[in-house]
Write a protein that holds these residues in place. Sequence first.
Motif, PDB file in Angstrom:
ATOM      1  N   ALA A  71       0.816  -1.211   0.000  1.00  0.00           N
ATOM      2  CA  ALA A  71       0.000   0.000   0.000  1.00  0.00           C
ATOM      3  C   ALA A  71       0.857   1.273   0.000  1.00  0.00           C
ATOM      4  CB  ALA A  71      -0.925   0.005   1.212  1.00  0.00           C
ATOM      5  N   HIS A  72       2.154   1.135   0.196  1.00  0.00           N
ATOM      6  CA  HIS A  72       3.078   2.288   0.229  1.00  0.00           C
ATOM      7  C   HIS A  72       2.633   3.332   1.243  1.00  0.00           C
ATOM      8  CE1 HIS A  72       5.039   0.717  -3.355  1.00  0.00           C
ATOM      9  NE2 HIS A  72       3.845   0.618  -3.917  1.00  0.00           N
ATOM     10  N   VAL A  73       2.217   2.886   2.441  1.00  0.00           N
ATOM     11  CA  VAL A  73       1.706   3.823   3.438  1.00  0.00           C
ATOM     12  C   VAL A  73       2.651   4.033   4.619  1.00  0.00           C
ATOM     13  CG1 VAL A  73      -0.734   3.479   2.863  1.00  0.00           C
ATOM     14  CG2 VAL A  73       0.368   1.980   4.536  1.00  0.00           C
ATOM     15  N   HIS A  74       3.705   3.246   4.709  1.00  0.00           N
ATOM     16  CA  HIS A  74       4.644   3.374   5.833  1.00  0.00           C
ATOM     17  C   HIS A  74       6.066   3.405   5.293  1.00  0.00           C
ATOM     18  CE1 HIS A  74       6.365   2.974   9.780  1.00  0.00           C
ATOM     19  NE2 HIS A  74       6.975   1.858   9.440  1.00  0.00           N
ATOM     20  N   ARG A  75       6.796   4.442   5.630  1.00  0.00           N
ATOM     21  CA  ARG A  75       8.181   4.582   5.156  1.00  0.00           C
ATOM     22  C   ARG A  75       9.199   4.404   6.277  1.00  0.00           C
ATOM     23  NH1 ARG A  75       9.607   2.935   1.119  1.00  0.00           N
ATOM     24  NH2 ARG A  75      11.525   4.109   1.303  1.00  0.00           N
ATOM     25  N   GLY A  76       8.732   3.906   7.423  1.00  0.00           N
ATOM     26  CA  GLY A  76       9.631   3.640   8.532  1.00  0.00           C
ATOM     27  C   GLY A  76      10.070   2.181   8.524  1.00  0.00           C
ATOM     28  N   LEU A  77      10.462   1.705   9.691  1.00  0.00           N
ATOM     29  CA  LEU A  77      10.895   0.325   9.856  1.00  0.00           C
ATOM     30  C   LEU A  77       9.762  -0.501  10.462  1.00  0.00           C
ATOM     31  CD1 LEU A  77      14.465   1.025  11.277  1.00  0.00           C
ATOM     32  CD2 LEU A  77      13.812   0.527   8.906  1.00  0.00           C
ATOM     33  N   TYR A  78       9.970  -1.800  10.567  1.00  0.00           N
ATOM     34  CA  TYR A  78       8.953  -2.717  11.071  1.00  0.00           C
ATOM     35  C   TYR A  78       9.511  -3.585  12.188  1.00  0.00           C
ATOM     36  CZ  TYR A  78       6.288  -1.721   6.825  1.00  0.00           C
ATOM     37  OH  TYR A  78       5.585  -1.100   5.823  1.00  0.00           O
ATOM     38  N   HIS A  79       8.579  -4.187  12.910  1.00  0.00           N
ATOM     39  CA  HIS A  79       8.914  -5.239  13.860  1.00  0.00           C
ATOM     40  C   HIS A  79       7.793  -6.270  13.815  1.00  0.00           C
ATOM     41  CE1 HIS A  79      11.090  -6.924  17.267  1.00  0.00           C
ATOM     42  NE2 HIS A  79       9.899  -7.331  17.677  1.00  0.00           N
ATOM     43  N   VAL A  80       8.116  -7.488  13.424  1.00  0.00           N
ATOM     44  CA  VAL A  80       7.134  -8.580  13.333  1.00  0.00           C
ATOM     45  C   VAL A  80       7.123  -9.317  14.669  1.00  0.00           C
ATOM     46  CG1 VAL A  80       6.510 -10.702  12.123  1.00  0.00           C
ATOM     47  CG2 VAL A  80       7.555  -8.809  10.850  1.00  0.00           C
ATOM     48  N   LEU A  81       5.960  -9.337  15.326  1.00  0.00           N
ATOM     49  CA  LEU A  81       5.837 -10.020  16.617  1.00  0.00           C
ATOM     50  C   LEU A  81       5.829 -11.536  16.479  1.00  0.00           C
ATOM     51  CD1 LEU A  81       3.166  -7.944  18.572  1.00  0.00           C
ATOM     52  CD2 LEU A  81       5.623  -8.065  18.999  1.00  0.00           C
ATOM     53  N   GLY A  82       5.262 -12.027  15.399  1.00  0.00           N
ATOM     54  CA  GLY A  82       5.143 -13.469  15.233  1.00  0.00           C
ATOM     55  C   GLY A  82       3.861 -14.021  15.834  1.00  0.00           C
ATOM     56  N   GLY A  83       2.876 -13.148  16.038  1.00  0.00           N
ATOM     57  CA  GLY A  83       1.588 -13.556  16.589  1.00  0.00           C
ATOM     58  C   GLY A  83       1.057 -12.481  17.513  1.00  0.00           C
ATOM     59  N   VAL A  84       0.004 -12.817  18.230  1.00  0.00           N
ATOM     60  CA  VAL A  84      -0.577 -11.924  19.242  1.00  0.00           C
ATOM     61  C   VAL A  84      -0.808 -12.740  20.508  1.00  0.00           C
ATOM     62  CG1 VAL A  84      -1.663 -10.253  17.683  1.00  0.00           C
ATOM     63  CG2 VAL A  84      -2.910 -12.325  18.314  1.00  0.00           C
ATOM     64  N   LEU A  85      -0.891 -12.054  21.626  1.00  0.00           N
ATOM     65  CA  LEU A  85      -1.172 -12.727  22.892  1.00  0.00           C
ATOM     66  C   LEU A  85      -2.556 -13.369  22.830  1.00  0.00           C
ATOM     67  CD1 LEU A  85       0.083  -9.953  25.336  1.00  0.00           C
ATOM     68  CD2 LEU A  85       1.278 -12.056  24.667  1.00  0.00           C
ATOM     69  N   SER A  86      -2.661 -14.586  23.331  1.00  0.00           N
ATOM     70  CA  SER A  86      -3.943 -15.287  23.303  1.00  0.00           C
ATOM     71  C   SER A  86      -3.986 -16.301  24.440  1.00  0.00           C
ATOM     72  CB  SER A  86      -4.143 -16.003  21.967  1.00  0.00           C
ATOM     73  OG  SER A  86      -5.325 -16.780  21.989  1.00  0.00           O
ATOM     74  N   ALA A  87      -4.797 -16.004  25.439  1.00  0.00           N
ATOM     75  CA  ALA A  87      -4.938 -16.925  26.561  1.00  0.00           C
ATOM     76  C   ALA A  87      -5.529 -18.257  26.099  1.00  0.00           C
ATOM     77  CB  ALA A  87      -5.812 -16.299  27.647  1.00  0.00           C
ATOM     78  N   LEU A  88      -6.507 -18.190  25.188  1.00  0.00           N
ATOM     79  CA  LEU A  88      -7.147 -19.422  24.715  1.00  0.00           C
ATOM     80  C   LEU A  88      -6.191 -20.311  23.927  1.00  0.00           C
ATOM     81  CD1 LEU A  88     -10.658 -18.101  23.621  1.00  0.00           C
ATOM     82  CD2 LEU A  88     -10.074 -19.453  25.643  1.00  0.00           C
ATOM     83  N   ALA A  89      -5.307 -19.704  23.145  1.00  0.00           N
ATOM     84  CA  ALA A  89      -4.354 -20.486  22.348  1.00  0.00           C
ATOM     85  C   ALA A  89      -3.065 -20.762  23.111  1.00  0.00           C
ATOM     86  CB  ALA A  89      -4.057 -19.758  21.045  1.00  0.00           C
ATOM     87  N   GLY A  90      -2.954 -20.230  24.325  1.00  0.00           N
ATOM     88  CA  GLY A  90      -1.759 -20.462  25.125  1.00  0.00           C
ATOM     89  C   GLY A  90      -0.543 -19.680  24.654  1.00  0.00           C
ATOM     90  N   VAL A  91      -0.773 -18.525  24.019  1.00  0.00           N
ATOM     91  CA  VAL A  91       0.332 -17.696  23.530  1.00  0.00           C
ATOM     92  C   VAL A  91       0.574 -16.583  24.540  1.00  0.00           C
ATOM     93  CG1 VAL A  91       1.170 -16.204  21.674  1.00  0.00           C
ATOM     94  CG2 VAL A  91      -0.262 -18.190  21.132  1.00  0.00           C
ATOM     95  N   GLY A  92       1.746 -16.620  25.168  1.00  0.00           N
ATOM     96  CA  GLY A  92       2.116 -15.610  26.142  1.00  0.00           C
ATOM     97  C   GLY A  92       3.217 -14.713  25.613  1.00  0.00           C
ATOM     98  N   PRO A  93       3.641 -13.731  26.395  1.00  0.00           N
ATOM     99  CA  PRO A  93       4.682 -12.794  25.965  1.00  0.00           C
ATOM    100  C   PRO A  93       5.985 -13.480  25.544  1.00  0.00           C
ATOM    101  CG  PRO A  93       3.610 -11.973  27.938  1.00  0.00           C
ATOM    102  CD  PRO A  93       3.077 -13.361  27.707  1.00  0.00           C
ATOM    103  N   GLY A  94       6.325 -14.573  26.204  1.00  0.00           N
ATOM    104  CA  GLY A  94       7.561 -15.287  25.867  1.00  0.00           C
ATOM    105  C   GLY A  94       7.520 -15.987  24.521  1.00  0.00           C
ATOM    106  N   ASP A  95       6.325 -16.139  23.959  1.00  0.00           N
ATOM    107  CA  ASP A  95       6.177 -16.806  22.665  1.00  0.00           C
ATOM    108  C   ASP A  95       6.316 -15.846  21.492  1.00  0.00           C
ATOM    109  OD1 ASP A  95       5.567 -19.365  23.827  1.00  0.00           O
ATOM    110  OD2 ASP A  95       3.590 -18.542  24.331  1.00  0.00           O
ATOM    111  N   LEU A  96       6.346 -14.549  21.792  1.00  0.00           N
ATOM    112  CA  LEU A  96       6.403 -13.525  20.744  1.00  0.00           C
ATOM    113  C   LEU A  96       7.743 -12.788  20.804  1.00  0.00           C
ATOM    114  CD1 LEU A  96       2.799 -12.094  21.241  1.00  0.00           C
ATOM    115  CD2 LEU A  96       3.543 -13.902  19.680  1.00  0.00           C
ATOM    116  N   ARG A  97       8.012 -11.969  19.822  1.00  0.00           N
ATOM    117  CA  ARG A  97       9.272 -11.224  19.743  1.00  0.00           C
ATOM    118  C   ARG A  97       9.161  -9.875  20.479  1.00  0.00           C
ATOM    119  NH1 ARG A  97      10.893  -9.601  15.071  1.00  0.00           N
ATOM    120  NH2 ARG A  97      13.074  -9.791  15.605  1.00  0.00           N
ATOM    121  N   ILE A  98       8.629  -9.934  21.705  1.00  0.00           N
ATOM    122  CA  ILE A  98       8.431  -8.727  22.500  1.00  0.00           C
ATOM    123  C   ILE A  98       9.744  -8.247  23.103  1.00  0.00           C
ATOM    124  CG2 ILE A  98       7.298  -7.798  24.562  1.00  0.00           C
ATOM    125  CD1 ILE A  98       4.875  -9.572  23.823  1.00  0.00           C
TER     126      ILE A  98
END
Length: 172
Positions: A71-98
């Motif tokens: 979309a050419h809408v962001h000219r800065g840098l990025y950070h990919v988390l690798g998911g989102v926090l989810s209690a139901l799926a068992g995804v905690g902060p340690g599972d992401l690139r926080i």
Amino acid sequence: RAALKLLQDPGGLMLPLAQALRETAEAVRPCRICGNLDTQDPCRICTDPTREQEVLCVVEGVSDLWALERAHVHRGLYHVLGGVLSALAGVGPGDLRITALLERVGAGEVREVILALPATVDGATTAHYLTDRLRPTGVTVTQLAQGVPMGGALDVMDDGTLAAALKARRPA
């Protein structure tokens, strides 16, 4: 249908495709800085000197990064988390690139972090968690606007979208 077409001409279609997939799998790797996928590490975005080095856009996955790039809408840098926090799926902060995100911000070059996370309960939970973790750094934290999309009709919007749009209203 696609599989049948490949099977009808394995030498002309299937084997070259298999070889191309093998070469891609061997060449593409995640960027050690942002998590994007590229044939070089660090990736082309992280090494592009024309990018706004002080603005970091946090996304759930590489597909979100690619969508913003398309979309050419962001000219800065990025950070990919690798998911989102989810209690139901068992995804905690340690599972992401926080931790990696906090280290990048802690290095002192980032002045704004844009949270471009999904408009879901898990996305909102992750945004709230990140905002709390980033607040002590003094960096400005912003989020993508949410609400009625361009061309959207109110009578077909879900209740959550309508509530977000009304809550985030701004002067005309």
